[in-house]
Design an enzyme around this catalytic site. Structure first.
Site, PDB file in Angstrom:
ATOM      1  CG  ASN A   9      -1.747   1.232   1.371  1.00  0.00           C
ATOM      2  OD1 ASN A   9      -1.884   2.006   0.433  1.00  0.00           O
ATOM      3  ND2 ASN A   9      -2.320   1.430   2.548  1.00  0.00           N
ATOM      4  CD1 TRP A  10       3.846   1.406  -2.802  1.00  0.00           C
ATOM      5  CD2 TRP A  10       3.564   2.433  -4.777  1.00  0.00           C
ATOM      6  NE1 TRP A  10       4.666   0.793  -3.708  1.00  0.00           N
ATOM      7  CE2 TRP A  10       4.527   1.404  -4.933  1.00  0.00           C
ATOM      8  CE3 TRP A  10       3.236   3.221  -5.886  1.00  0.00           C
ATOM      9  CZ2 TRP A  10       5.138   1.143  -6.160  1.00  0.00           C
ATOM     10  CZ3 TRP A  10       3.838   2.954  -7.100  1.00  0.00           C
ATOM     11  CH2 TRP A  10       4.783   1.928  -7.237  1.00  0.00           C
ATOM     12  CE  LYS A  11      -0.123   3.161   4.838  1.00  0.00           C
ATOM     13  NZ  LYS A  11       0.068   3.282   6.307  1.00  0.00           N
ATOM     14  CG  HIS A  98      -5.679   1.488   5.372  1.00  0.00           C
ATOM     15  ND1 HIS A  98      -5.230   2.424   6.275  1.00  0.00           N
ATOM     16  CD2 HIS A  98      -4.633   0.643   5.160  1.00  0.00           C
ATOM     17  CE1 HIS A  98      -3.973   2.147   6.591  1.00  0.00           C
ATOM     18  NE2 HIS A  98      -3.582   1.082   5.930  1.00  0.00           N
ATOM     19  CD  GLU A 100      -2.955   5.292   6.831  1.00  0.00           C
ATOM     20  OE1 GLU A 100      -1.894   4.977   7.419  1.00  0.00           O
ATOM     21  OE2 GLU A 100      -3.084   5.293   5.595  1.00  0.00           O
ATOM     22  CD  GLU A 170      -5.637  -1.425   8.627  1.00  0.00           C
ATOM     23  OE1 GLU A 170      -4.571  -1.052   8.133  1.00  0.00           O
ATOM     24  OE2 GLU A 170      -6.693  -0.752   8.557  1.00  0.00           O
ATOM     25  N   GLY A 176       2.696   2.062  11.206  1.00  0.00           N
ATOM     26  CA  GLY A 176       3.587   3.201  11.089  1.00  0.00           C
ATOM     27  C   GLY A 176       4.242   3.626  12.389  1.00  0.00           C
ATOM     28  CB  SER A 216       5.021  -2.216  11.911  1.00  0.00           C
ATOM     29  OG  SER A 216       4.539  -0.902  12.084  1.00  0.00           O
ATOM     30  N   GLY A 237       2.938  -1.360   4.278  1.00  0.00           N
ATOM     31  CA  GLY A 237       2.931   0.078   4.067  1.00  0.00           C
ATOM     32  C   GLY A 237       4.282   0.597   3.656  1.00  0.00           C
ATOM     33  N   GLY A 238       5.000   1.186   4.604  1.00  0.00           N
ATOM     34  CA  GLY A 238       6.266   1.854   4.314  1.00  0.00           C
ATOM     35  C   GLY A 238       7.270   1.009   3.575  1.00  0.00           C
TER      36      GLY A 238
END
Length: 254
Positions: A9-11, A98, A100, A170, A176, A216, A237-238
């Site tokens: 997920n590049w967000k 998600h 967010e 999640e 994050g 994470s 994610g990251g």
């Protein structure tokens, strides 16, 4: 045999050229290094999707997805993207719910049920996210929260439609933050989710449902997490913004 999926997920990251560069690196590494049957998925910002789909043609281990879709078919919804539009450019997956989106855009289980219906109607595969906040876990409410997210978000589906879903657990407190649920904590929740699916539908449906872990996950902890019996991959994610890290996570299933 459940499908093993590692979804990045590049967000809201990477401009157009940056995204194409990272994705090209991922494709080449997957082609050269991934020996298993696992599938790598990149859920990029909308601006990248069409080009990534073109780059991925001929690579059956790499798919492309979106990070959101509107619940309506079309209409006066300025700034929104419909499931039909996403399907028309060749994406295969859509992340829904998600944390967010729930936190910053007020998306409710009721709204996400509508989004799920629309996405499935257009033959896209939802990656439906569920999970608890730190406050909910500390109050020992995490099982109730996850059950309500399932019941109100996706358990209205018939078994045949539900079987097209990928679920992603999640723990919001681990996204994050650098804090990761232990493999035992993650397995406990994944096992709970699978039991809820079995109770609603059948053991057969539950055993066939891919459930990803999304908190994470990184190259150092992926193998231990993925070794758990009810964890079928990751929502990354990251680490998905770095081709080497992402492919190393994918390779945990080699």
């Amino acid at each position: 045999m459940r499908k093993k999926i590692i979804a990045g997920n590049w967000k809201m990251n990477l401009d157009y050229n940056e995204g194409l560069g990272v994705f090209t690196e991922i494709i080449n590494m997957v082609k050269d290094e991934v020996t298993g049957t696992q599938e790598a998925v990149i859920c990029s910002p909308f601006i990248h999707i069409n080009s990534l789909v073109q780059l991925a043609k001929g690579y059956n281990k790499v798919s492309v997805g979106a990070q959101n879709a509107h619940q309506a078919e079309s209409g006066a919804y300025t700034g929104e993207i419909s499931a039909k539009m996403i399907k028309s450019i060749g994406a295969a997956y859509v992340i829904l719910g998600h944390s967010e989106r729930r936190q910053y855009f007020g998306e409710t289980n009721e709204l996400l049920a509508k989004k799920t219906d629309t996405v499935l109607k257009h033959d896209l595969r939802p990656i439906f996210c569920i999970g608890e906040t730190l406050q909910e876990r500390e109050a020992n409410e995490h099982f109730d929260v996850i059950k309500s997210q399932l019941v109100e978000g996706v358990f209205h589906l018939e078994a045949a439609e539900f079987s097209k879903l990928v679920l992603a657990y999640e723990p919001v407190w681990a996204i994050g933050t650098g804090v990761t649920a232990t493999s035992a904590q993650a397995q406990e929740i994944h096992e709970f989710i699978r039991k809820e699916i079995a109770a609603k539908y059948s053991q057969e449906v539950a055993d066939a449902t891919t459930i990803l872990y999304g908190g994470s996950c990184n190259p150092k902890n992926a193998a231990e997490l993925f070794a758990q019996p009810d964890i079928d991959g990751g929502l990354i994610g990251g680490a998905s913004l770095k081709s080497r890290d992402f492919v190393d996570i994918v390779k945990a299933y080699n």
